[in-house]
Design a protein around this motif. Structure first.
Motif, PDB file in Angstrom:
ATOM      1  N   PHE A 182      -5.663  -3.190  -7.040  1.00 26.20           N
ATOM      2  CA  PHE A 182      -6.852  -2.565  -6.536  1.00 26.20           C
ATOM      3  C   PHE A 182      -6.997  -3.207  -5.158  1.00 26.20           C
ATOM      4  CE2 PHE A 182     -10.956  -3.024  -5.153  1.00 26.20           C
ATOM      5  CZ  PHE A 182     -11.686  -1.787  -5.702  1.00 26.20           C
ATOM      6  N   SER A 183      -7.451  -2.373  -4.225  1.00 26.91           N
ATOM      7  CA  SER A 183      -7.798  -3.095  -2.935  1.00 26.91           C
ATOM      8  C   SER A 183      -9.173  -2.168  -2.254  1.00 26.91           C
ATOM      9  CB  SER A 183      -6.692  -3.042  -1.858  1.00 26.91           C
ATOM     10  OG  SER A 183      -6.973  -4.039  -0.896  1.00 26.91           O
ATOM     11  N   GLY A 184      -9.611  -2.881  -1.352  1.00 27.20           N
ATOM     12  CA  GLY A 184     -10.737  -1.979  -0.983  1.00 27.20           C
ATOM     13  C   GLY A 184     -10.654  -2.336   0.736  1.00 27.20           C
ATOM     14  N   MET A 185     -11.459  -1.472   1.361  1.00 26.29           N
ATOM     15  CA  MET A 185     -11.510  -1.641   2.696  1.00 26.29           C
ATOM     16  C   MET A 185     -13.006  -1.048   3.300  1.00 26.29           C
ATOM     17  SD  MET A 185      -8.702   0.060   5.524  1.00 26.29           S
ATOM     18  CE  MET A 185      -7.361  -0.786   5.026  1.00 26.29           C
ATOM     19  N   ARG A 186     -13.602  -1.909   4.080  1.00 25.25           N
ATOM     20  CA  ARG A 186     -14.826  -1.628   4.600  1.00 25.25           C
ATOM     21  C   ARG A 186     -14.803  -0.520   5.496  1.00 25.25           C
ATOM     22  NH1 ARG A 186     -16.651  -5.947   7.646  1.00 25.25           N
ATOM     23  NH2 ARG A 186     -14.309  -6.649   7.388  1.00 25.25           N
ATOM     24  N   PRO A 187     -15.903   0.557   5.247  1.00 20.53           N
ATOM     25  CA  PRO A 187     -15.804   1.656   6.264  1.00 20.53           C
ATOM     26  C   PRO A 187     -16.727   1.219   7.747  1.00 20.53           C
ATOM     27  CG  PRO A 187     -17.364   2.229   4.441  1.00 20.53           C
ATOM     28  CD  PRO A 187     -16.775   0.782   4.107  1.00 20.53           C
ATOM     29  N   THR A 188     -15.992   0.826   8.872  1.00 21.04           N
ATOM     30  CA  THR A 188     -16.729   0.092  10.014  1.00 21.04           C
ATOM     31  C   THR A 188     -16.229   1.159  11.127  1.00 21.04           C
ATOM     32  OG1 THR A 188     -14.941  -1.347  10.175  1.00 21.04           O
ATOM     33  CG2 THR A 188     -17.069  -2.024   9.207  1.00 21.04           C
ATOM     34  N   GLY A 189     -15.360   2.300  10.953  1.00 17.68           N
ATOM     35  CA  GLY A 189     -14.929   3.135  12.041  1.00 17.68           C
ATOM     36  C   GLY A 189     -13.639   3.641  11.806  1.00 17.68           C
ATOM     37  N   LYS A 190     -13.053   4.155  13.060  1.00 22.62           N
ATOM     38  CA  LYS A 190     -11.990   4.944  12.809  1.00 22.62           C
ATOM     39  C   LYS A 190     -10.775   3.662  12.690  1.00 22.62           C
ATOM     40  CE  LYS A 190     -12.520   9.231  14.742  1.00 22.62           C
ATOM     41  NZ  LYS A 190     -13.168   9.619  16.074  1.00 22.62           N
ATOM     42  N   LEU A 191      -9.763   4.009  11.830  1.00 17.23           N
ATOM     43  CA  LEU A 191      -8.816   3.045  11.552  1.00 17.23           C
ATOM     44  C   LEU A 191      -7.637   2.961  12.799  1.00 17.23           C
ATOM     45  CD1 LEU A 191      -8.013   3.302   7.678  1.00 17.23           C
ATOM     46  CD2 LEU A 191      -9.538   1.904   8.714  1.00 17.23           C
ATOM     47  N   HIS A 192      -7.122   1.885  12.754  1.00 12.08           N
ATOM     48  CA  HIS A 192      -6.203   1.639  13.972  1.00 12.08           C
ATOM     49  C   HIS A 192      -4.876   1.160  13.523  1.00 12.08           C
ATOM     50  CE1 HIS A 192      -7.586  -2.539  13.631  1.00 12.08           C
ATOM     51  NE2 HIS A 192      -8.533  -2.200  13.802  1.00 12.08           N
ATOM     52  N   LEU A 193      -4.088   0.802  14.557  1.00 10.74           N
ATOM     53  CA  LEU A 193      -2.662   0.290  13.946  1.00 10.74           C
ATOM     54  C   LEU A 193      -2.535  -1.200  13.270  1.00 10.74           C
ATOM     55  CD1 LEU A 193      -0.442   1.178  17.325  1.00 10.74           C
ATOM     56  CD2 LEU A 193      -0.388   2.387  15.091  1.00 10.74           C
ATOM     57  N   GLY A 194      -3.482  -1.574  13.716  1.00  7.12           N
ATOM     58  CA  GLY A 194      -3.594  -3.112  12.813  1.00  7.12           C
ATOM     59  C   GLY A 194      -3.817  -2.839  11.439  1.00  7.12           C
ATOM     60  N   HIS A 195      -4.578  -1.929  10.991  1.00  4.32           N
ATOM     61  CA  HIS A 195      -4.999  -1.642   9.675  1.00  4.32           C
ATOM     62  C   HIS A 195      -3.527  -0.896   9.220  1.00  4.32           C
ATOM     63  CE1 HIS A 195      -9.327  -0.908  11.055  1.00  4.32           C
ATOM     64  NE2 HIS A 195      -9.290  -1.649  10.102  1.00  4.32           N
ATOM     65  N   LEU A 196      -2.848  -0.354   9.813  1.00  6.80           N
ATOM     66  CA  LEU A 196      -1.703   0.432   9.401  1.00  6.80           C
ATOM     67  C   LEU A 196      -0.678  -0.729   9.124  1.00  6.80           C
ATOM     68  CD1 LEU A 196      -0.496   3.078   8.484  1.00  6.80           C
ATOM     69  CD2 LEU A 196       0.644   3.229  10.813  1.00  6.80           C
ATOM     70  N   VAL A 197      -0.177  -1.732  10.145  1.00  6.49           N
ATOM     71  CA  VAL A 197       0.701  -2.481   9.636  1.00  6.49           C
ATOM     72  C   VAL A 197       0.224  -3.692   8.789  1.00  6.49           C
ATOM     73  CG1 VAL A 197       2.229  -2.087  11.776  1.00  6.49           C
ATOM     74  CG2 VAL A 197       0.455  -4.154  11.778  1.00  6.49           C
ATOM     75  N   GLY A 198      -1.045  -4.013   8.816  1.00  3.04           N
ATOM     76  CA  GLY A 198      -1.545  -5.076   8.044  1.00  3.04           C
ATOM     77  C   GLY A 198      -2.116  -4.689   6.700  1.00  3.04           C
ATOM     78  N   ALA A 199      -2.182  -3.599   6.383  1.00  5.87           N
ATOM     79  CA  ALA A 199      -2.464  -3.063   5.038  1.00  5.87           C
ATOM     80  C   ALA A 199      -2.004  -1.788   4.582  1.00  5.87           C
ATOM     81  CB  ALA A 199      -4.238  -3.016   5.014  1.00  5.87           C
ATOM     82  N   LEU A 200      -2.264  -0.643   5.198  1.00 10.44           N
ATOM     83  CA  LEU A 200      -2.140   0.644   4.748  1.00 10.44           C
ATOM     84  C   LEU A 200      -0.639   0.767   4.198  1.00 10.44           C
ATOM     85  CD1 LEU A 200      -4.528   2.795   6.735  1.00 10.44           C
ATOM     86  CD2 LEU A 200      -4.605   2.141   4.303  1.00 10.44           C
ATOM     87  N   ASP A 201       0.426   0.229   5.297  1.00 12.52           N
ATOM     88  CA  ASP A 201       1.881   0.516   5.068  1.00 12.52           C
ATOM     89  C   ASP A 201       2.194   0.096   3.469  1.00 12.52           C
ATOM     90  OD1 ASP A 201       2.587   1.781   7.181  1.00 12.52           O
ATOM     91  OD2 ASP A 201       3.324  -0.013   8.359  1.00 12.52           O
ATOM     92  N   ASN A 202       1.525  -1.372   3.314  1.00 11.07           N
ATOM     93  CA  ASN A 202       1.680  -1.689   2.242  1.00 11.07           C
ATOM     94  C   ASN A 202       1.146  -0.943   0.763  1.00 11.07           C
ATOM     95  OD1 ASN A 202       2.759  -4.167   0.671  1.00 11.07           O
ATOM     96  ND2 ASN A 202       1.132  -5.552   1.341  1.00 11.07           N
TER      97      ASN A 202
END
Ligand code: TRP
Ligand code: SF4
Length: 327
Positions: free
Chosen positions: A7-27
């Motif tokens: 399970f994981s969650g992310m707060r909707p606070t705006g458009k996603l950026h590269l930090g989200h991609l390498v820091g979470a979404l790739d995983n």
């Protein structure tokens, strides 16, 4: 054996950026191959911090769903849903709130840091102190085995374990199990100005940025401060631009290190190549996003189906919770 649940969650606070991609979404994307994944857009958590700007949250939810689907979070394999569509999160939060000592929440290092650092919003609220209790409810509702998160979230996961153990021992059940953290291997990517990449610093490259926006942003990136002229050798390990080569073009990392340290290529050229790399890297994401943007009904349907599937699990857990507490 059925696959383990994540399970994981992310707060909707705006458009996603590269930090989200390498820091979470790739995983998150990779985990879909091996686990039953449940990914939630946690709008209640967003509201705790943004209750004064609450009208933006709905559009951020939509942006987040678009970004997730565009990068490859797959609604056929994973459960993707909006936290507030599944009321059981709040119900479990209440049960857990009752047995969570105030001291655990007041001592939470993430909480203390945020109160200190965030001065533009008033976070001295009842709900914000309880932020980790709702997070624990998110995780425990789905009896998740593991939670992919960034290092900054480790104190929250530890609190989740403490709360779940206290629940089990208080009511004499073995309902909740300990959940493990899955930390992202990639080091965190810094923003354009070498601070943490964050919307509030205005230093992001967004997944939906156009080629022109990417080029302009990369041009403005801070480089090795000791390299003033083209003939000065640079220090790639100290340059944020180089860390982007590592993250997004590992095949070109060696060449970049050589042209930098050997003063063979200037920073302007080096950044021009990086901009081209990022444009190509994000092209499929941007194209997919543009396609999905035209079909609002599809996004609504994905979230609706996701909530139905999430509730199937949540309702079962809540039946057990009520039984453990009241009978
Ligand atoms: N607190 C997390 C963050 O800010 C978001 C979150 C809410 C979360 N609930 C969660 C993460 C459950 C993992 C599991 O990043
Ligand atoms: Fe950074 Fe590239 Fe300039 Fe080296 S050449 S300092 S890696 S921008």
């Amino acid at each position: 054996m059925s696959p383990k649940r994540v399970f994981s969650g992310m707060r909707p606070t705006g458009k996603l950026h590269l930090g989200h991609l390498v820091g979470a979404l790739d995983n998150w994307i990779t985990l879909q191959d091996t686990h039953q994944c449940v990914y939630s857009i946690v709008d209640w958590h967003a509201l705790m911090g943004e209750y004064e700007n609450s009208r933006n949250i709905r559009s951020y939810v939509y942006d987040m769903a678009l970004d997730w689907l565009a990068v490859g979070i797959d609604p056929r394999r994973s459960i993707i849903f909006l936290q507030s569509d599944v009321p059981e999160h709040l119900e479990l939060q209440m049960f857990l709130s009752c047995l969570t000592p105030l001291g655990w929440l007041e001592r939470n290092p993430t909480y203390k840091e945020q109160l200190r650092e965030i001065t533009t919003r008033d976070l001295q609220t009842y709900a914000f102190l309880g932020y980790p209790v709702l997070q624990a409810a998110d995780i425990l509702l789905y009896q998740a085995d593991a939670v992919p998160i960034g290092e900054d979230q480790l104190p929250h996961l530890e609190l989740t374990r403490e709360i779940s153990r206290r629940f089990n021992s208080m009511y004499g059940v073995e309902l909740f199990k300990d959940c493990a953290a899955i930390l992202t291997p990639t080091p965190r990517l810094l923003g354009l100005d070498n601070r943490k990449m964050s919307k509030s610093y205005g230093n992001t490259i967004n997944l939906s940025d156009s080629p022109e926006e990417i080029t302009t942003k990369v041009k403005g990136m801070i480089t090795d401060a000791k390299r003033l002229r083209l003939k000065d050798p640079g220090h790639p390990e100290e340059c944020n631009v180089f860390s982007y080569y590592k993250a997004f073009a590992p095949g070109q990392e060696k060449a970049a290190g050589e042209w930098c340290a050997g003063a063979l290529k200037g920073c302007t050229d080096c950044k021009k190549s990086l901009a081209d790399i990022l444009i190509e890297y994000l092209r499929p994401v941007r194209e997919e996003r543009l396609k999905l943007e035209k079909d609002r009904a599809y996004i609504d349907e994905v979230l609706k189906q996701g909530a139905v599937r999430a509730r199937e699990v949540a309702v079962k857990t809540m039946a057990e919770v009520r039984k453990a507490v009241f009978s």
